[in-house]
Scaffold this active site. Structure first.
Site, PDB file in Angstrom:
ATOM      1  N   ASP A 117       0.886  -1.162   0.000  1.00 21.17           N
ATOM      2  CA  ASP A 117       0.000   0.000   0.000  1.00 21.17           C
ATOM      3  C   ASP A 117       0.928   1.217   0.000  1.00 21.17           C
ATOM      4  O   ASP A 117       2.117   1.100   0.341  1.00 21.17           O
ATOM      5  CB  ASP A 117      -0.864  -0.041   1.272  1.00 21.17           C
ATOM      6  CG  ASP A 117      -1.667   1.220   1.470  1.00 21.17           C
ATOM      7  OD1 ASP A 117      -2.282   1.683   0.485  1.00 21.17           O
ATOM      8  OD2 ASP A 117      -1.674   1.760   2.597  1.00 21.17           O
ATOM      9  N   ASP A 134      -0.104   5.012   0.896  1.00 25.13           N
ATOM     10  CA  ASP A 134      -0.367   5.983   1.973  1.00 25.13           C
ATOM     11  C   ASP A 134      -0.244   5.319   3.343  1.00 25.13           C
ATOM     12  O   ASP A 134      -1.002   4.401   3.650  1.00 25.13           O
ATOM     13  CB  ASP A 134      -1.790   6.554   1.836  1.00 25.13           C
ATOM     14  CG  ASP A 134      -1.966   7.383   0.580  1.00 25.13           C
ATOM     15  OD1 ASP A 134      -1.376   8.459   0.516  1.00 25.13           O
ATOM     16  OD2 ASP A 134      -2.683   6.939  -0.336  1.00 25.13           O
TER      17      ASP A 134
HETATM   18  C1  G6P Z   1      -5.736   5.753   0.124  1.00 25.66           C
HETATM   19  C2  G6P Z   1      -5.830   6.374   1.516  1.00 25.66           C
HETATM   20  C3  G6P Z   1      -7.236   6.861   1.781  1.00 25.66           C
HETATM   21  C4  G6P Z   1      -7.728   7.740   0.657  1.00 25.66           C
HETATM   22  C5  G6P Z   1      -7.709   6.966  -0.650  1.00 25.66           C
HETATM   23  C6  G6P Z   1      -8.146   7.814  -1.833  1.00 25.66           C
HETATM   24  O1  G6P Z   1      -6.276   4.480   0.169  1.00 25.66           O
HETATM   25  O2  G6P Z   1      -5.451   5.452   2.503  1.00 25.66           O
HETATM   26  O3  G6P Z   1      -7.236   7.538   3.003  1.00 25.66           O
HETATM   27  O4  G6P Z   1      -9.034   8.220   0.899  1.00 25.66           O
HETATM   28  O5  G6P Z   1      -6.381   6.518  -0.882  1.00 25.66           O
HETATM   29  O6  G6P Z   1      -7.173   8.790  -2.020  1.00 25.66           O
HETATM   30  P1  G6P Z   1      -7.257  10.024  -2.990  1.00 25.66           P
HETATM   31  O7  G6P Z   1      -5.830  10.521  -2.991  1.00 25.66           O
HETATM   32  O8  G6P Z   1      -7.675   9.505  -4.341  1.00 25.66           O
HETATM   33  O9  G6P Z   1      -8.216  11.004  -2.418  1.00 25.66           O
HETATM   34 MG    MG Z   2      -2.721   3.141   3.613  1.00 29.05          MG
END
Ligand code: G6P
Ligand code: MG
Length: 231
Positions: free
Chosen positions: A11, A13
């Site tokens: 993953d 983030d």
């Molecule tokens: C990741 C993060 C989430 C986030 C999602 C969408 O999975 O962990 O917290 O909401 O991505 O991200 P974005 O950058 O497209 O808003």
């Molecule tokens: Mg994450």
């Protein structure tokens, strides 16, 4: 007998970079503009979930009844604008401690590697930190080779975690069967997604937030490759 792990899916983030905190701050700011707060504990529900689904959870937390699609779109756009102000300042120095060393170890041991993220901003982040396939100039400048054989992000999937789509696509792009893939995740929704894909999981964070992970590590500092060999 357990299948030998051949591929590792990360993953992004909260695992490679600490953008989870930028997501939290942006959602909290949005909540505050609507007159309520978002605690760190409540924020756990948002981790790994797509932008619009996260917004729905946030609105539920704040008891904000039915908003129109246009209003929701506007709120999500504000959140993303604040979030991007932070990620655009990122540099390779923002890669979390121990990550580069671990990627290097895995590469030398011939594991295939991929990114599996629900984020539509993943490409921007990977470019900023010098790990993008398309970031030729940055990669050349900082002398990093490309570690990832595949990047599956929010622009390539239609269902967000805990649906297994993102990880199954990653395995497919790596050409490795799901049962020979291992996933590193900081979100419970991501651990569930990996399990739904039939993959081994290692949680990154606090064990109490990741009860379904096969194992949990606090981060990548001093993590030995044996953690994978023994999975
Ligand atoms: C990741 C993060 C989430 C986030 C999602 C969408 O999975 O962990 O917290 O909401 O991505 O991200 P974005 O950058 O497209 O808003
Ligand atoms: Mg994450």
């Amino acid at each position: 007998m357990a299948q030998k792990i051949k591929a590792i899916i990360f993953d992004l983030d909260g695992v490679i970079v600490d953008t989870a905190v930028f997501h939290y701050l942006a959602w909290k700011k949005l909540a505050n503009t609507m007159g309520f707060d978002l605690t760190e504990a409540q924020n756990e529900q948002l981790k790994g979930i797509s932008r619009m689904e996260s917004l729905d959870i946030l609105l539920k937390i704040g008891n904000k009844g039915s908003l129109s699609t246009a209003e929701k779109q506007q709120l999500a756009t504000s959140k993303n604008k604040w979030y991007r102000e932070n990620i655009l300042k990122m540099t390779p120095k923002d890669i979390l401690p121990g990550v580069m060393e671990f990627l290097e170890t895995l590469k030398n041991a011939d594991y295939k590697m991929a990114i599996g993220s629900s984020s539509k901003n993943a490409g921007t982040i990977l470019e900023r930190i010098g790990l993008s396939k398309n970031a030729g100039t940055i990669l050349e400048r900082i002398g990093l080779e490309n570690y990832f054989d595949a990047v599956v992000d929010g622009t390539k999937i239609s269902r967000s975690k805990p649906d297994p789509e993102v990880f199954l696509k990653g395995a497919q792009e790596l050409n490795i069967p799901p049962e020979q893939c291992l996933v590193f995740e900081d979100a419970e929704s991501g651990i569930e997604a990996a399990k739904n894909a039939g993959m081994k999981t290692i949680g990154v964070g606090k064990p109490e937030n990741l009860p379904k992970a096969d194992k949990v590590i606090p981060g990548f500092q001093n993590v030995n490759i044996s953690i994978i060999e023994n999975s």
